[in-house]
Write an enzyme that holds these catalytic residues in place. Structure first.
Site, short mmCIF file in Angstrom:
data_model
loop_
_atom_site.label_atom_id
_atom_site.label_comp_id
_atom_site.label_asym_id
_atom_site.label_seq_id
_atom_site.Cartn_x
_atom_site.Cartn_y
_atom_site.Cartn_z
N SER A 1 0.03 -1.55 0.59
CA SER A 1 0.49 -2.67 -0.24
C SER A 1 1.76 -3.29 0.32
O SER A 1 2.35 -2.79 1.26
CB SER A 1 0.79 -2.17 -1.66
OG SER A 1 1.94 -1.34 -1.65
N HIS A 2 2.16 -4.35 -0.33
CA HIS A 2 3.48 -4.92 -0.12
C HIS A 2 4.47 -4.03 -0.90
O HIS A 2 4.19 -3.67 -2.05
CB HIS A 2 3.56 -6.34 -0.66
CG HIS A 2 2.72 -7.31 0.11
ND1 HIS A 2 1.38 -7.49 -0.15
CD2 HIS A 2 3.04 -8.14 1.14
CE1 HIS A 2 0.90 -8.40 0.68
NE2 HIS A 2 1.88 -8.81 1.47
N GLY A 3 5.57 -3.67 -0.27
CA GLY A 3 6.59 -2.87 -0.95
C GLY A 3 6.08 -1.52 -1.40
O GLY A 3 5.25 -0.89 -0.76
#
Length: 134
Positions: free
Chosen positions: A7-9
């Site tokens: 994922s992002h972050g």
């Protein structure tokens, strides 16, 4: 069977932590995040190292957003490795996938099909999408 969440972050790691809080500690799950100081090549390398460690197992990768950088990192590995890839990851999806995985008779294809059946407008089977659109 091994699951890889990307994922992002911190989303992938947080989803995994939350899922484990609900259904208990899980083995054979990796979580990776892409952060503002990272590049997609570095993320792809980390995922590939994880795949290499478990390439004798069936692997399903889950990503957060269709066509985002984590998604593209996984797509970049799909030609080299026989992985299934589902995007649109969220906590209910991962909980369901982990529970389906408990039945050793379920294949990665069966798990992906069941997840897509449950929420066809939210989840995208990337293998099927690429097959139909390339």
């Amino acid at each position: 069977m091994h699951f890889i969440l990307v994922s992002h972050g911190d989303l992938a790691k947080s989803i995994l932590e939350s899922a484990q809080m609900i259904i208990g500690e899980q083995e054979n799950v990796s979580a990776f995040g892409l952060y503002p100081t990272d590049d997609i090549g570095g993320l792809k390398d980390k995922i590939e190292v994880a795949i290499e460690k478990v390439k004798d197992q069936e692997i399903i990768c889950f990503t957060d957003l269709f066509s985002g950088s984590p998604f593209n990192a996984v797509v970049g590995l799909m030609e080299q490795y026989p992985i299934s890839h589902i995007t649109g990851m969220n906590l209910p999806m991962i909980l369901e996938a982990l529970m389906l995985r408990m039945n050793e008779e379920n294949t990665k294809e069966a798990i992906c099909a069941k997840l897509i059946e449950q929420a066809p407008e939210t989840f995208i089977d990337v293998n099927d999408y690429l097959e139909k659109n390339l």
